[in-house]
Design an enzyme around this catalytic site. Structure first.
Site, PDB file in Angstrom:
ATOM      1  N   LYS A  11       0.833  -1.212   0.000  1.00 23.75           N
ATOM      2  CA  LYS A  11       0.000   0.000   0.000  1.00 23.75           C
ATOM      3  C   LYS A  11       0.857   1.247   0.000  1.00 23.75           C
ATOM      4  CE  LYS A  11      -3.503   2.465   2.683  1.00 23.75           C
ATOM      5  NZ  LYS A  11      -4.512   2.390   3.751  1.00 23.75           N
ATOM      6  N   HIS A  60      -7.914 -30.911 -34.522  1.00 24.17           N
ATOM      7  CA  HIS A  60      -8.906 -29.969 -34.003  1.00 24.17           C
ATOM      8  C   HIS A  60      -9.652 -30.545 -32.804  1.00 24.17           C
ATOM      9  CE1 HIS A  60      -7.788 -27.825 -37.508  1.00 24.17           C
ATOM     10  NE2 HIS A  60      -8.492 -28.565 -38.344  1.00 24.17           N
TER      11      HIS A  60
END
Length: 504
Positions: free
Chosen positions: A130, A268
């Protein structure tokens, strides 16, 4: 300048601490970290000298004190207030957390797991992050060298950018830590579908692009999970692509379903050929011959070490990836000549359950993966004719294949190999027609598997016209009697599994 060091993972700690000391930092530390630093000959201020309060409760409370957190949280414009309080500021905080995830993964009981929930560490990291415009926060040992280099360079602008990146990493680190704790609680109390599920993804690397070149893509690991493909070692070839990973996963999942030597070719994410045989070379040849056109540019998975004979069959074909548990030296030498062919040594078969996640815009669909083996199904012969021993073997084989196809799906098999596959169709009859037309004469004497029931008897009648001898399907249609009657009329055997295996 003061640095607070309190780490569970002491990798690189001594080098980092020496570097800080050489830059003029006073080292403040706790517990085992302080002892490690003092044993190495470094001058250390114990944290209890800062707080005026001893570590208590077997180390549970040591840094949770205003003289620590005020020193970390004070902004640059609040340092005068800090001095009035008689508190010295901290300029750097290096903390990593108790090994909660490792402890749980090792099978620890609840009491031991609770002891590995860090409280002070995340609080310090969040406080320093922070206040990153003034304070360095370091949550990972791999960041130590960059921090020392930035401190030595005395480039304020570059240092500010690095502090911000480190702050982001610190917040991600504590968020992931809390997510692991929350998951441990929810798994014990609520099972796989808790009220709130926290998913942590760790980036494994960027990919060149996604399904198409205009799509950006990356590979992530799910924190707390492992998978054979992610643990695989690439032995040769170009870097894996987005599509390679999807196809390779589909191929490895299917080939892992077989106990005997097996080969699977995927295109695929759908199998285009699969086979089992006494030897791997025979299995691959049969899988290749099932569809010698579609295998071009495909991916092949093999569930036995690749020997020279199999490599010689693989080498002439253009393939993207070959996966196997091992490659014999002569096989590796032969296949590695193909510079673009990716060879993956996969350490283990795909086994066990997992959660299947499918993305929606703004949400996820979550389900148990479909891994229920056929052995758990209640198989019922529903026709007058029962399958022969050879037909039973092919039916079981075809069932493993059909559950790997996109619905609507039909698989035809004979002698331990696919001969026709129909998948991704909007009607079951179209899927069957596609598979039967692909098989042609090879359908005569073959067996058929369907991933869901037949709503009408048309699939059975069409299969009979092509000479199919036995069918395995879930059953459960209102018109099951019609399909059974059609099978009886054709002298076909039909088996119900009671288990639907859609893959949408």
């Amino acid at each position: 300048m003061r640095a607070l060091l309190s780490v569970s993972d002491k990798t690189g700690l001594l080098e980092f601490a020496r570097g800080l000391a050489e830059l003029g930092f006073e080292l403040v530390s706790t517990g085992g970290t302080a002892r490690a630093l003092m044993d190495a000959g470094l001058t250390v201020t114990p944290v209890e000298r800062v707080t005026g309060f001893p570590e208590v409760l077997a180390g549970r409370v040591k840094t949770l004190h205003p003289h620590v957190h005020a020193g970390v949280l004070a902004r640059a414009d609040q340092l005068d207030e800090l001095r009035e309080l008689g508190v010295a500021p901290f300029d750097l905080v290096a903390v990593n957390l108790y090994p909660f995830e490792r402890t749980v993964a090792a099978g620890a009981g609840a009491a031991e797991a609770l002891e590995q929930i860090d409280i002070g560490g995340p609080t310090l990291l969040r406080a320093a992050a922070k206040n990153h415009p003034r304070v360095w926060v370091v949550a990972r040992p791999e960041d130590y060298p960059a921090v020392l280099a930035a401190l030595a360079a005395d480039d304020a602008e570059a240092a500010a950018r690095l502090r911000e990146r480190l702050a982001a990493r610190a917040f991600a680190h504590t968020a992931a830590y809390d997510a692991a704790i929350a998951a441990w609680f929810s798994d014990r109390l609520e099972g796989p579908f808790p009220e709130r599920r926290l998913l942590v993804l760790d980036k494994a690397g960027d990919l060149r692009y996604g399904e198409n070149p205009h799509q950006a893509a990356a590979l992530y690991r799910v924190r707390g999970e492992t998978g054979p493909l992610l643990e695989a070692e690439q032995l040769s070839g170009k870097a894996m692509s987005f599509n390679n990973y999807g196809d390779a996963e589909a191929a490895w999942n299917l080939v892992s379903a077989f106990e005997e030597p097996a080969a699977v070719a995927v295109k695929h994410q759908n199998p285009c050929g699969a086979a089992v045989a006494p030897t791997l070379a025979e299995a691959f040849q049969k899988a290749h011959d099932a569809d010698p056109v579609s295998i071009f540019g495909g991916i092949v998975a093999l569930n036995r070490p690749v020997d020279a004979a199999t490599a010689e069959k693989l080498a002439p074909i253009f393939l993207e990836v070959v996966l196997a548990p091992e490659f014999a030296p002569e096989a590796l030498e032969r296949l590695a000549r193909k510079k673009n062919l990716r060879l993956l040594r996969v350490p283990e078969p795909a086994r066990g359950g997992y959660l299947d996640l499918r993305r929606l815009r703004g949400g996820l669909l979550v389900q148990d993966a479909d891994v229920a083996p056929l052995e758990e199904a209640e198989l019922r012969v529903v026709t007058r004719s029962a399958p022969s021993e050879a037909e039973w073997a092919d039916l079981r084989f075809a069932w493993k294949v059909v559950r790997a196809l996109r619905s609507n799906a039909i698989a035809l098999a004979r002698d331990g190999a696919t001969v026709g596959l129909g998948m991704g169709q909007t009607s079951r009859i179209d899927a069957a027609r596609h598979a039967l037309e692909q098989a042609g004469e090879a359908a005569r004497g073959a067996v058929m598997a369907s991933d869901a029931f037949f709503p009408f008897d048309d699939v059975v009648r069409l299969a009979a016209d092509y000479g199919v001898r036995a069918v395995i399907q879930p059953g459960g249609s209102k018109r099951d009697a019609d399909s059974i009657a059609a099978a009886d009329a054709a002298g076909m055997a039909m088996v119900f599994t009671g288990l639907r295996v859609f893959r949408h």
